[in-house]
Design an enzyme around this catalytic site. Structure first.
Site, short mmCIF file in Angstrom:
data_model
loop_
_atom_site.label_atom_id
_atom_site.label_comp_id
_atom_site.label_asym_id
_atom_site.label_seq_id
_atom_site.Cartn_x
_atom_site.Cartn_y
_atom_site.Cartn_z
N ASN A 109 -7.16 1.55 10.28
CA ASN A 109 -5.85 1.78 10.88
C ASN A 109 -6.01 1.74 12.39
OD1 ASN A 109 -5.02 2.21 8.29
ND2 ASN A 109 -4.42 4.35 8.57
N ARG B 70 0.85 -1.18 0.00
CA ARG B 70 0.00 0.00 0.00
C ARG B 70 0.89 1.24 0.00
NH1 ARG B 70 -2.57 2.87 4.94
NH2 ARG B 70 -3.71 4.47 3.80
O1 IFM Z 1 2.99 7.46 10.12
C1 IFM Z 1 1.63 7.49 10.34
C2 IFM Z 1 0.87 7.34 9.04
O2 IFM Z 1 1.22 8.31 8.12
C3 IFM Z 1 -0.61 7.44 9.28
N1 IFM Z 1 -1.03 6.55 10.33
C4 IFM Z 1 -0.28 6.53 11.55
C5 IFM Z 1 1.19 6.38 11.27
C6 IFM Z 1 1.99 6.36 12.59
O3 IFM Z 1 1.76 7.54 13.30
#
Ligand code: IFM
Length: 453
Positions: free
Chosen positions: A298, A77
């Site tokens: 996420n 990704r």
């Molecule tokens: O590095 C970031 C990413 O860009 C987006 N989600 C969280 C990660 C860790 O903070």
């Protein structure tokens, strides 16, 4: 302990983002992004770090694909830098920028790695910010045009599209808290930005489908599940509010539930919506709720909510005393299990991918060049097991992307945080596989087991 088996076509991958790894911030006709401007502004990023060079992936991508092959990754990704493709954010297309991503996709496919393309991971063209940025509806219109450019260029080969990464960060963290570019602190503007991000997602979905008919299209949200520190009314209210602010404000409208009424009332009371929801035009909520093929999830940690001001608070019974990562985030794998269940049973996305999960520990090479990051292995093992338990419950989880392939630019924290499976020496750009990378390779191969309780 039992040995866990994931579904046969479950995809194991890693994730990155353009600004965090590419560098080449002003090469080959690329336009300036809000992160170029922000990181070049003294005081905005720790130690004055910038993404000017980052991991130099723009030049080293063949080597990085070779690393992915070494790890046996099934999917990768990555995100597109919008100003690399459209320097002004709309109109003229910068062919060398488009060619870069086209070559990347071809090489991934040749390596048997499925590309998952994220269109927006926060590097807005500065030209669009100068015209108002995400608080302006015109930015959402420009995004739909850009989505068309990308889908037309790559849609014959890319079959997995993610419109936005973490709209909470691109709106509230950036326009309300001000920690991310462009660094505003303006509640009404931030809520308008959130709406326009979601709207632009809804507009982009049919555009992508038009140029890439057989593709899966989705969006990635970051979730931080909220847990009350006690059962006091005050802590329960704080929990509801955090959940509404961080999670529900984004997922509810995507699944046809409009903005959560309790939060609209709270925001109005607090003066954050002086004109009400005047940025919502007729039909917008239907656009936002466009059916998608998957939800990207996420997950890193939870939040324990405590109303410290409340007089009638009970003693806290749920303490935030778990081990913490170098981001000062609690390690809480159970939260991933509960989150995936909640999303499945409450919202019913057709499919989900964990599009990011990982951990920041700064272990570097020892004298022999080995990076013994056993804490990252333990973190990933526990989260994989939590995801597996969710799959056992019927959650349609189709893949898992570890954040991140390699150490990279961690936004306002610069290079101080290392999330990679691969260690990057920023002086020499040397890449070294950490122990966690070797372990992940073996998980993918099926030659080490993931253990569940
Ligand atoms: O590095 C970031 C990413 O860009 C987006 N989600 C969280 C990660 C860790 O903070």
């Amino acid at each position: 302990m039992s040995q866990l088996t994931f579904p046969a076509n479950f995809l194991w991958g890693t994730a990155t983002a353009s600004y965090q790894i590419e560098g080449a911030w002003n090469e080959d006709g690329k336009g300036e992004s809000i992160w170029d401007r922000f990181s070049h502004t003294p005081g905005k990023v720790l130690n004055g770090d910038t993404g000017d060079v980052a991991c130099d992936h723009y030049h080293r991508w063949p080597q990085d694909i070779a690393l992915m092959q070494e790890l046996g990754l099934q999917a990768y990704r990555f995100s597109i830098s919008w100003p690399r493709v459209q320097p002004q954010g709309r109109g003229r297309v910068n062919q060398p920028g488009l060619d870069f991503y086209s070559r990347l996709v071809d090489s991934l496919l040749a390596a048997n790695i499925t590309p998952f393309v994220t269109l927006y991971h926060w590097d807005l063209p500065q030209a669009l910010q100068d015209e108002g940025g995400w608080p302006a509806r015109a930015t959402a219109e420009a995004f739909a045009e850009y989505a068309g450019v990308m889908a037309q260029a790559l849609g014959d080969r890319v079959k997995h599209w993610i419109t936005h990464n973490e709209p909470w960060c691109a709106s509230l963290l950036s326009y309300q808290i001000g920690e991310h570019a462009p660094g505003w602190q303006d509640w009404p503007a931030a809520l308008a930005a959130a709406h326009h991000l979601l709207l632009s997602h809804g507009w982009a979905v049919p555009v992508i489908r038009q140029h890439s008919p057989a593709a899966e299209v989705g969006i990635t949200l970051n979730f931080t599940p909220a847990y009350p520190a006690s059962s006091s009314q005050a802590d329960l209210t704080a929990t509801r509010q955090f959940d509404g602010y961080f999670n529900r404000w984004f997922v509810d409208p995507l699944y046809g539930r409009h903005y959560p009424a309790d939060m609209v009332a709270d925001y109005q009371k607090a003066g954050y919506l002086p004109q009400g929801l005047n940025f919502v035009c007729s039909g917008d909520m239907d656009v936002i709720a466009a059916p998608t093929d998957f939800l990207g999830v996420n997950y890193y940690t939870r939040t324990v909510c405590r109303d410290e001001q409340a007089e009638d608070n009970l003693p806290a019974t749920l303490m935030a005393d778990l081990p913490r990562t170098e981001m000062d985030w609690e390690v809480f794998p159970q939260g991933l299990y509960e989150l995936l269940n909640r999303l499945h049973f409450h919202y019913g996305p057709r499919k989900m991918y964990v599009t990011e999960n990982g951990v920041s520990y700064s272990d570097g090479p020892d004298g022999a060049g080995r990076v013994a990051d056993e804490r990252r292995v333990a973190y990933l093992q526990a989260h994989f097991a939590a995801a597996h338990r969710a799959v056992q419950n019927g959650v349609p989880l189709a893949g898992y992307f570890v954040w991140s392939l390699m150490d990279n630019f961690e936004w306002a924290k610069g290079y101080s945080q290392r999330f990679g499976l691969v260690h990057v020496d920023y002086q020499t750009q040397t890449r070294t596989l950490k122990d966690s990378a070797l372990w992940y390779r073996d998980v993918i191969r099926g030659s080490v087991n993931i253990w569940g309780a």
